[in-house]
Write an enzyme that holds these catalytic residues in place. Structure first.
Site, PDB file in Angstrom:
ATOM      1  N   THR A  26      48.324 -27.187  24.028  1.00 54.87           N
ATOM      2  CA  THR A  26      47.614 -27.188  22.745  1.00 54.87           C
ATOM      3  C   THR A  26      46.310 -26.428  22.916  1.00 54.87           C
ATOM      4  OG1 THR A  26      46.506 -29.290  23.264  1.00 54.87           O
ATOM      5  CG2 THR A  26      48.541 -29.399  21.951  1.00 54.87           C
ATOM      6  N   ASN A  28      42.707 -25.788  22.098  1.00 53.98           N
ATOM      7  CA  ASN A  28      41.645 -26.589  21.484  1.00 53.98           C
ATOM      8  C   ASN A  28      40.554 -25.684  20.936  1.00 53.98           C
ATOM      9  OD1 ASN A  28      43.173 -28.280  23.264  1.00 53.98           O
ATOM     10  ND2 ASN A  28      41.516 -29.776  23.270  1.00 53.98           N
ATOM     11  N   GLU A  92      43.491 -29.833  18.155  1.00 55.62           N
ATOM     12  CA  GLU A  92      44.431 -29.306  19.146  1.00 55.62           C
ATOM     13  C   GLU A  92      45.630 -28.690  18.452  1.00 55.62           C
ATOM     14  OE1 GLU A  92      45.281 -31.487  22.551  1.00 55.62           O
ATOM     15  OE2 GLU A  92      43.609 -32.877  22.339  1.00 55.62           O
TER      16      GLU A  92
HETATM   17  P1  ADP Z   1      43.552 -27.752  27.474  1.00 50.66           P
HETATM   18  O1  ADP Z   1      43.393 -29.213  27.691  1.00 50.66           O
HETATM   19  O2  ADP Z   1      42.522 -26.940  28.197  1.00 50.66           O
HETATM   20  O3  ADP Z   1      43.613 -27.442  26.003  1.00 50.66           O
HETATM   21  P2  ADP Z   1      46.426 -27.438  27.580  1.00 50.66           P
HETATM   22  O4  ADP Z   1      47.273 -28.007  28.656  1.00 50.66           O
HETATM   23  O5  ADP Z   1      46.460 -28.130  26.248  1.00 50.66           O
HETATM   24  O6  ADP Z   1      44.949 -27.354  28.141  1.00 50.66           O
HETATM   25  O7  ADP Z   1      46.846 -25.917  27.426  1.00 50.66           O
HETATM   26  C1  ADP Z   1      46.242 -25.173  26.398  1.00 50.66           C
HETATM   27  C2  ADP Z   1      46.152 -23.684  26.683  1.00 50.66           C
HETATM   28  O8  ADP Z   1      47.440 -23.135  26.954  1.00 50.66           O
HETATM   29  C3  ADP Z   1      45.634 -22.954  25.451  1.00 50.66           C
HETATM   30  O9  ADP Z   1      44.230 -22.905  25.421  1.00 50.66           O
HETATM   31  C4  ADP Z   1      46.278 -21.578  25.605  1.00 50.66           C
HETATM   32  O10 ADP Z   1      45.434 -20.728  26.355  1.00 50.66           O
HETATM   33  C5  ADP Z   1      47.552 -21.854  26.377  1.00 50.66           C
HETATM   34  N1  ADP Z   1      48.811 -21.880  25.583  1.00 50.66           N
HETATM   35  C6  ADP Z   1      49.977 -21.406  26.045  1.00 50.66           C
HETATM   36  N2  ADP Z   1      50.968 -21.550  25.155  1.00 50.66           N
HETATM   37  C7  ADP Z   1      50.435 -22.165  24.082  1.00 50.66           C
HETATM   38  C8  ADP Z   1      50.980 -22.601  22.822  1.00 50.66           C
HETATM   39  N3  ADP Z   1      52.264 -22.426  22.504  1.00 50.66           N
HETATM   40  N4  ADP Z   1      50.144 -23.202  21.932  1.00 50.66           N
HETATM   41  C9  ADP Z   1      48.841 -23.378  22.257  1.00 50.66           C
HETATM   42  N5  ADP Z   1      48.270 -23.002  23.420  1.00 50.66           N
HETATM   43  C10 ADP Z   1      49.053 -22.385  24.346  1.00 50.66           C
HETATM   44 MG    MG Z   2      44.873 -28.638  24.708  1.00 52.42          MG
END
Ligand code: ADP
Ligand code: MG
Length: 179
Positions: A26, A28, A92
């Site tokens: 997600t 953010n 998110e």
């Molecule tokens: P965080 O807690 O830092 O948000 P996440 O595990 O939620 O980490 O991963 C989010 C990151 O993954 C996003 O900021 C983006 O760079 C990347 N990402 C890859 N694929 C997607 C997707 N389908 N939707 C949203 N973010 C994605």
């Molecule tokens: Mg996230």
């Protein structure tokens, strides 16, 4: 609230749980001034569309890759993620494949759901149009129950966005950037 509601901001680091715990990345964006700017946005799950910068996301077509912003369907949660008992509100956004692509979250025979994964795009500007509300936030007895509800949210979002009235939002005509 009167949709669409436009939110934008740089993609920031979250708690890192989306991908790690849930297998659902997600993106953010900051939520600090949300209650001030959008008091009408109650906590819950919403659907909408996201425009990704062409530099971020090289989008392949039959003619090869293009440099126009690609608009993709998304589900998002605004709130505290009760399962994780967050104390600050977050926004998110999970970005799904184009509606012309097969849905990776459709209930399959294999039972294994794959969520969409793009190359990381931290720090880039994300433009989001919220188009509708799906449900309030719930707490869950298990991670599996949470993931299953998110899977259903993805399908609800995709089904909703297929409606004729949303066609205009799925092409980038400057609506996303506020032009
Ligand atoms: P965080 O807690 O830092 O948000 P996440 O595990 O939620 O980490 O991963 C989010 C990151 O993954 C996003 O900021 C983006 O760079 C990347 N990402 C890859 N694929 C997607 C997707 N389908 N939707 C949203 N973010 C994605
Ligand atoms: Mg996230």
């Amino acid at each position: 609230p009167p949709y669409p509601v436009r939110l934008s901001g740089p993609v920031i680091k979250g708690f890192g749980r989306g991908s790690k715990d849930l297998g659902i990345p997600t993106a953010n964006i900051p939520a600090d001034d949300l209650s001030e700017k959008h008091p009408e946005l109650t906590t819950g799950v919403y659907y909408g569309v996201v425009a990704l910068d062409p530099k971020t996301y090289q989008h392949e077509t039959s003619e090869g890759s293009t440099s126009t912003a690609v608009v993709l369907p998304a589900v998002l949660s605004i709130g505290y993620n009760p399962f994780y008992k967050n104390t600050v509100r977050s926004v998110e956004i999970h970005i799904m494949p184009a509606l012309t692509e097969p849905s990776p979250t459709a209930a399959g025979q294999e039972g294994q759901t794959k969520f969409n994964r793009l190359p990381d795009f931290y720090k880039t500007k994300l433009n989001l149009l919220i188009l509708g509300y799906i449900r309030p936030e719930f707490d869950y007895v298990s991670l599996e129950a949470l993931v299953e509800d998110i899977r259903v949210d993805c399908e609800v979002a995709r089904e909703s966005l297929l409606r004729e009235a949303y066609k205009c939002y799925l092409v980038d005509s400057g609506k996303m950037s506020g032009k």
